[in-house]
Structure formats: structure tokens, C-alpha cells
Design a protein around this motif. Structure first.
Motif, PDB file in Angstrom:
ATOM      1  N   ASN A 194      44.402  42.046  42.746  1.00 25.43           N
ATOM      2  CA  ASN A 194      43.552  42.353  43.907  1.00 25.43           C
ATOM      3  C   ASN A 194      44.270  43.176  44.959  1.00 25.43           C
ATOM      4  O   ASN A 194      44.246  42.863  46.135  1.00 25.43           O
ATOM      5  N   THR A 195      44.961  44.237  44.536  1.00 26.68           N
ATOM      6  CA  THR A 195      45.666  45.062  45.518  1.00 26.68           C
ATOM      7  C   THR A 195      45.197  46.501  45.455  1.00 26.68           C
ATOM      8  O   THR A 195      45.966  47.426  45.616  1.00 26.68           O
TER       9      THR A 195
ATOM     10  N   ALA B  38      48.284  30.745  57.931  1.00 28.65           N
ATOM     11  CA  ALA B  38      47.531  31.961  57.622  1.00 28.65           C
ATOM     12  C   ALA B  38      48.175  33.210  58.201  1.00 28.65           C
ATOM     13  O   ALA B  38      47.609  34.308  58.091  1.00 28.65           O
TER      14      ALA B  38
ATOM     15  N   LEU C 213      49.861  36.227  58.104  1.00 28.13           N
ATOM     16  CA  LEU C 213      50.312  37.140  57.050  1.00 28.13           C
ATOM     17  C   LEU C 213      51.622  37.827  57.406  1.00 28.13           C
ATOM     18  O   LEU C 213      52.448  38.104  56.532  1.00 28.13           O
TER      19      LEU C 213
ATOM     20  N   ARG D 174      50.764  36.889  47.587  1.00 31.09           N
ATOM     21  CA  ARG D 174      49.791  36.202  48.420  1.00 31.09           C
ATOM     22  C   ARG D 174      49.324  37.112  49.557  1.00 31.09           C
ATOM     23  O   ARG D 174      48.126  37.163  49.880  1.00 31.09           O
ATOM     24  N   VAL D 175      50.254  37.851  50.142  1.00 29.54           N
ATOM     25  CA  VAL D 175      49.901  38.768  51.224  1.00 29.54           C
ATOM     26  C   VAL D 175      49.007  39.887  50.708  1.00 29.54           C
ATOM     27  O   VAL D 175      47.969  40.217  51.307  1.00 29.54           O
TER      28      VAL D 175
ATOM     29  N   LYS E 220      47.089  39.987  48.223  1.00 27.30           N
ATOM     30  CA  LYS E 220      45.759  39.510  47.824  1.00 27.30           C
ATOM     31  C   LYS E 220      44.811  39.519  49.018  1.00 27.30           C
ATOM     32  O   LYS E 220      43.623  39.830  48.878  1.00 27.30           O
ATOM     33  N   SER E 221      45.371  39.188  50.198  1.00 28.40           N
ATOM     34  CA  SER E 221      44.542  39.173  51.412  1.00 28.40           C
ATOM     35  C   SER E 221      44.515  40.521  52.116  1.00 28.40           C
ATOM     36  O   SER E 221      43.528  40.872  52.763  1.00 28.40           O
ATOM     37  N   ASP E 222      45.619  41.263  52.003  1.00 30.53           N
ATOM     38  CA  ASP E 222      45.732  42.540  52.722  1.00 30.53           C
ATOM     39  C   ASP E 222      46.327  43.594  51.790  1.00 30.53           C
ATOM     40  O   ASP E 222      47.544  43.809  51.762  1.00 30.53           O
TER      41      ASP E 222
ATOM     42  N   ASN F  14      49.099  46.207  53.045  1.00 30.87           N
ATOM     43  CA  ASN F  14      50.241  45.725  53.813  1.00 30.87           C
ATOM     44  C   ASN F  14      51.511  46.456  53.364  1.00 30.87           C
ATOM     45  O   ASN F  14      52.031  46.233  52.268  1.00 30.87           O
TER      46      ASN F  14
END
Length: 637
Positions: free
Chosen positions: A41-42, A89, A91, A116-117, A119-121, A124
Motif C-alpha cells: 500500500n505505498t 498514532a 507517524l 507501518r508508516v 501504509k498510512s502515508d 513519507n
């Protein structure tokens, strides 16, 4: 010997600067490798060209970021963890923790945090820079799989680092990471440019300065390297790479005490650094403290056993003490760890030659030629091993062996590839002399340096031109101007059993303030060989008188192999071979050759005796030729 030496294409600093650390932790480096794939998911979203990303993290963790740029990773890790306890949370704190873990070789934990980072951003920048750092640090593993796929890993690291700089063009950390990748790829100019950019964006980036210093050190720009290392230390006194680099600069400049101080500082900060242990070994060796040097090299081996350099350097010290068997044991220990290292194999074979273990040397050189066809040093070594073997055994048996033909073939092929290699052509002439052929050395031209002169002298000796060989060796001994050169010449002379010139070279080393103990050991060995050869002749003479010719031939051969210029040994061997019952053509030809050698070594014979011997030599050669023809017919049936 250079303080920082390359092993193949491996540079000591290249192993350090890739992570910004001197620390090498084999346990962490051996962690299970992830696949070389993008994190889940990047998918990178388009970058807003009006938005400038700096990669800076928010103000409450700026102190932790400053610790990172100063190389104080353990402290930064602790601070990031505290922030995440308060806000799981966060990041920015998560990517900071992942990067801190990566810098400390806690690679699986780092990967987990950075994925993990992302996946959310997915945009980054520092997470991508951290991922690149993880890959760079995995490359320091001893794993053969990782080493075999080095280029693939570096391409992936470059991709991550480029994403980081594209997403955050004003991030010093991102440019620093890309600079590290370029350095590992050998793109030093590109690396230096990225590192300078990193420093301009973040003047407190101690690791970027120390990495830039390593590049300058590798390029020989000692003043610039020292300036960068000192700046890095002023920013962060805990920057182990900078202390190591500054110590290495001092070592090259001959400031050994200052070098040891800096290297010990680096070692105190990171005790598991094999390159620092190596450099300390070099420093102690320069001081003449061989015991301390060997200890540091051995500690380096404990940390990274697959590095060839400490084994070679320990062997250097052992050999300087004439402890050749110990040197051989150390080198073989290294070979068990690095079986494909040609430099180790070459050194082992060369020491076998010095120990007169001709069969082991021949086997070693042949193995090298299987691994590296037409290797010039191995070809020369193989010819030397065969020549030494011929001095101790019947030449006919050697000439009939596959080894002799294989060596001549290898020489032919090597000469075709390097037709201007003077020493290869001399090695060929030397080997051909065993079969009675005597190429005209004067047509090869004149030797231009001491290495060629030594090889020329060996070829002259093989052809029985003893006086010319001695004169050539004398010019080499006279030309050396430092103890190391004198000992090298003495060692070559000893290998060829040129005892007179070996003695002269050892004495020259003493006058040049060389190690008196080593010189005395050499002189003692010269005296021992002279006495041993004379004792062999005395025993052989008694055996000859009793008509025990086989035993006499063996003892005369041993005397010749110990001291080739001992005229009485040559004469006794010639007489014994001539008198042998059922002597074959090879024996008679060798007898004639030994009479010829005796005359060369004893030019002051009475005229009548000399003429009588020349006539006998002619008769023996004629008889040998007729007998060889008869033997050939019988063989054909």
C-alpha cells in the motif's frame, strides 16, 4: 603497507559509511531478509509542485531529530519510544524510531516501523530514506545470498532514496541517504555532491560530514578529509566513524600516537567494529608492537572472519619473524572461511615454496589457475615450484610428468596475453632449461627494474650461468635503500639458495637499520645451509666410494638443492650418474650437464683437466642422444 587497504573491491570505509556507523553487529546483520519489494500500500500519489516538503518533523520531536543528525541513535530511539507511548498514532515519531533502529542495525524492527508508516502515508520521504538505510545495512551481512545479490539490493536502495529526495527536496537526511547509496555503488562524485547538499540543508548533520570525509580520504585528500572529520566530531563527539576516519588520516600521515588515540575513542564507542580493529593493528605494527598488532587483527577476525586482510597481515608479521609454519596455519585458517579468495591461496602457495614444500606449492598454484586462468603470478609460481622440485628429484621423472607440460602450456598462454611481461618470458626460459634447452636470454632485452633483474638472475642460474647470475644479484643488493627492500631481496635469494647474495642482502638490511633479529635469523640460516650441504657431500662421497650409487645420488642432489653453487656436489652427482649401471639417456644427459655446471663453478681448473672434462661431456651427450633414439624405437615397439 597502506594503513587502509582494499580487499578486492571492498573498502573498509564503504562498509562503515553506508550506515553512518562504525558498529557492525553480526547478530543483527544476519536477520531474515525481506523480499526486495515495495512495502504494501505505498502507491505514491502525485506531488504538489507548489508544496515544499522538508522532511522535518514537528516541534515536539525536534530534539530527537537533532540527536539523529548527531549520530546519537540510542538516545534518539529512547526519546521516540517515549513519544509513541503518549501518542501511538504519531507517524513522525514512528518513522523516527524506524530510522533510529535502522542506524543501529535493528533491521527487522526498523522495517516493521517504516512499513507501518508507508501504509498510512505513502508519500513519507523519511520512511523511504529509512527503507534505503535498512537495505544498505543489510549489505554488511556475511550472508552469501546478500553478497550475491548486492547490485539488486543497491538498485532498490537507490529507488527508495530517490523517492525520498523527490518527496522532500529540502531534507538533509534524504540527500544523505542517497549519497550513501551512490558511495556504495562506486559513484563517488555523485555521492559527494549529495553529501554536500545534505550538509548545506542541515549543517549539524555530523554523519554526512564524516561520510564526506571518508570519500576525501579514499581520494588521498588528507587535509580535506581531516577537516570534515573534525567538523563532524565538533558537532557530535560520539560520531565513531569520524573518530575512525581522523585516526586513519593520522595513520597515513605517520602520526601514530594521535591515530591510536582516535581509534581507541572510536572503539570505546563501538567495540564490535572490525575495521577499527584492523586500523589499530596497522598502527601497532607501524610502532613495531607486533604482539599488540596480532591481537587486534585476531579480534577483527572474530568480528568478521570472512575478511582476508587480517589473515594476510598476521602472516606478514609471522613471516618477518621467520615463523613460516605459523604464517601458513593462519592463512589456511582464513582459507577455510573464504575458500574463493585468490590472494590467500597465492600467499599460501608462496610460503609453501619458501618452506620447500614444492608439491603443496604446485598444487596451490594449479588451483589458482583453475580459478583464474592465465593468472601471471600463479604461472610464475608454478614454474618456480617445478624448478625447486627438479632440484631435489630426478629431472627425467619431472619432465615426463603432466605438471611440466601443463606449466609450459600455461606459460605459453599467459605470454600470449601479456607479451611484454619480461618476468613471464624469463620463467619460461628457466623451466625450459630443465629439458636442456637454453633460450638466448640476451635476445629478451635488458631487465629494467629490480623485479626483472631478480627474475633474470634466476634464469641465468637455471642455465648454469652462475657468475652472471651472481653479478646481477649484486647489482640488486647494491641498489636497495631501505630495510624492507633488502629483506625482500634476501628472501628471494634464499628461495633460490643463492647463499652468498642472501648473506649480502641480510647484512645490507642491518646497515639500513633493519630488524637485527630478523637479519641474524637469516644469516644463521645461511650458515646452516652451507654446513648442511657440505655434510651431505661428505656422506655422499663415502657412499660413492662404497659403490652405493643410489644413496650417493640422493645425497648429492640434496646438497645441490641446498647450495647450488657448491662445485663438489655438482662433480659428485655427475660422476655418480655416469657410473650408474643401466643408466638411461636422461641420466647420462644430466651427468653431462652437471659436469658442465662444475666447470662453470670451478673456472680455474688446470687446462688439461678442463679439456679432458669437455671431451667427456661431449661423449656423454653423444651417447645419451643415441640411447634416447634407441629408447624411442623400443617404446614404439
Amino acid at each position: 603497507m597502506a594503513a587502509i587497504k582494499k580487499a578486492g573491491s571492498l573498502n573498509l570505509f564503504g562498509l562503515l559509511a553506508a550506515s553512518g556507523l562504525v558498529l557492525f553487529n553480526p547478530l543483527n546483520a544476519q536477520a531474515q531478509l525481506p523480499g526486495i519489494t515495495q512495502p504494501a500500500n505505498t502507491t505514491t500519489t502525485p506531488i504538489n509542485q507548489n508544496q515544499i516538503l522538508t522532511g522535518k518533523i514537528k516541534s515536539d520531536i525536534i530534539p530527537a531529530e537533532q540527536l539523529m543528525s548527531q549520530g546519537r541513535y540510542a538516545e534518539a530511539e529512547e526519546m521516540f519510544r517515549e513519544l509513541l507511548v503518549n501518542n501511538p498514532a504519531d507517524l513522525a515519531a514512528t518513522v523516527g524510531l524506524g530510522t533510529a533502529l535502522a542506524k543501529q542495525f535493528k533491521l527487522d524492527g526498523a522495517d516493521d516501523m517504516l512499513d507501518r508508516v508507508l501504509k498510512s502515508d505513502p508519500n513519507n520521504a523519511l520512511a523511504f530514506a529509512g527503507k534505503a538505510n535498512v537495505i544498505l545495512n543489510r549489505l554488511q551481512s556475511s550472508s552469501g545470498t546478500i553478497r550475491d545479490n548486492r547490485d539488486s539490493y543497491l538498485r532498490q536502495a537507490e529507488d527508495y532514496a530517490r523517492r525520498a529526495t523527490a518527496l522532500a527536496p529540502a531534507s538533509g537526511e534524504a540527500h544523505f541517504t542517497l549519497g550513501q547509496v551512490y558511495k556504495e555503488q562506486g559513484r563517488t562524485e555523485d555521492a559527494a555532491q549529495e553529501l554536500r547538499t545534505a550538509v548545506s540543508l542541515d549543517p549539524q548533520h555530523s554523519q554526512a560530514l564524516s561520510t564526506l570525509g571518508t570519500i576525501k580520504l579514499d581520494q588521498g585528500s588528507l587535509a580535506e578529509a581531516a577537516e570534515n572529520f573534525k567538523r563532524a566530531i565538533n558537532i557530535s563527539s560520539s560520531n565513531s566513524t569520524a573518530h575512525f576516519g581522523l585516526g586513519s588520516v593520522y595513520l597515513r600521515q605517520g602520526q601514530v600516537d594521535d591515530a591510536i588515540k582516535e581509534l581507541n575513542t572510536s572503539l570505546y564507542q563501538f567495540p564490535n567494529s572490525w575495521p577499527v580493529r584492523m586500523a589499530l593493528g596497522d598502527a601497532y605494527a607501524q610502532q613495531g608492537n607486533q604482539v599488540a598488532a596480532i591481537k587486534e587483527y585476531q579480534l577483527s577476525i572474530l568480528i568478521k572472519p570472512e575478511n582476508a586482510q587480517p589473515y594476510l597481515k598476521i602472516a606478514d608479521i609471522r613471516e618477518s619473524r621467520s615463523d613460516l609454519e605459523l604464517a601458513l596455519a593462519d592463512l589456511r585458517s582464513g582459507l577455510s572461511q573464504i575458500p574463493y579468495d585468490i590472494e590467500l591461496r597465492q600467499r599460501i602457495a608462496e610460503i609453501c615454496l619458501k618452506l620447500e614444500k614444492a608439491d603443496d606449492a604446485i598444487k596451490g598454484f594449479r588451483t589458482i589457475l583453475q580459478m583464474s586462468p592465465n593468472n601471471p603470478q600463479a604461472v610464475k609460481g608454478l614454474s618456480q615450484g617445478l624448478y625447486i622440485k627438479a632440484q631435489k628429484a630426478a629431472v627425467g621423472a619431472l619432465l615426463a610428468s603432466n605438471d611440466y607440460e601443463a606449466a609450459l602450456k600455461s606459460l605459453d598462454e599467459a605470454i600470449k596475453l601479456s607479451p611484454d611481461d619480461f618476468e613471464l618470458r624469463l620463467a619460461q626460459a628457466k623451466l625450459m632449461s630443465l629439458a636442456g634447452a637454453k633460450p638466448d636470454l640476451s635476445k629478451m632485452g635488458d631487465p629494467q627494474n629490480n623485479g626483472e633483474k631478480l627474475a633474470y638472475a634466476e634464469a641465468l642460474m637455471a642455465q648454469g650461468e652462475f657468475q652472471k647470475a651472481t653479478d646481477m644479484m649484486k647489482t640488486v643488493v647494491a641498489s636497495v635503500n631501505d630495510p624492507k627492500q633488502a629483506f625482500a631481496v634476501a628472501d628471494v635469494a634464499m628461495l633460490n639458495k643463492d647463499l652468498d647474495n642472501a648473506e649480502a642482502a641480510y647484512k645490507k638490511a642491518i646497515t639500513l637499520s633493519g630488524a637485527p633479529e630478523r637479519a641474524q635469523r637469516g644469516l644463521d640460516e645461511v650458515a646452516r645451509l652451507r654446513k648442511a650441504s657440505k655434510d651431505d657431500v661428505i656422506v655422499a662421497d663415502e657412499l660413492f666410494k662404497k659403490n652405493q650409487l643410489d644413496g650417493a645420488v640422493d645425497r648429492y642432489r640434496h646438497a645441490v638443492s641446498t647450495n647450488p653453487t657448491l662445485a663438489d656436489a655438482r662433480l659428485g652427482l655427475a660422476k655418480s650418474l655416469e657410473k650408474m649401471q643401466k643408466a638411461n639417456s636422461t641420466m647420462l644427459m644430466e651427468s653431462a650437464e652437471q659436469y658442465h655446471n662444475y666447470m662453470a663453478l670451478n673456472p680455474n681448473q688446470p687446462i688439461k683437466e678442463a679439456e679432458k672434462m669437455r671431451q667427456n661431456i661431449a661423449k656423454l651427450r653423444d651417447k645419451a642422444a643415441k640411447l634416447a633414439e634407441k629408447e624411442s624405437k623400443n617404446k614404439r615397439g
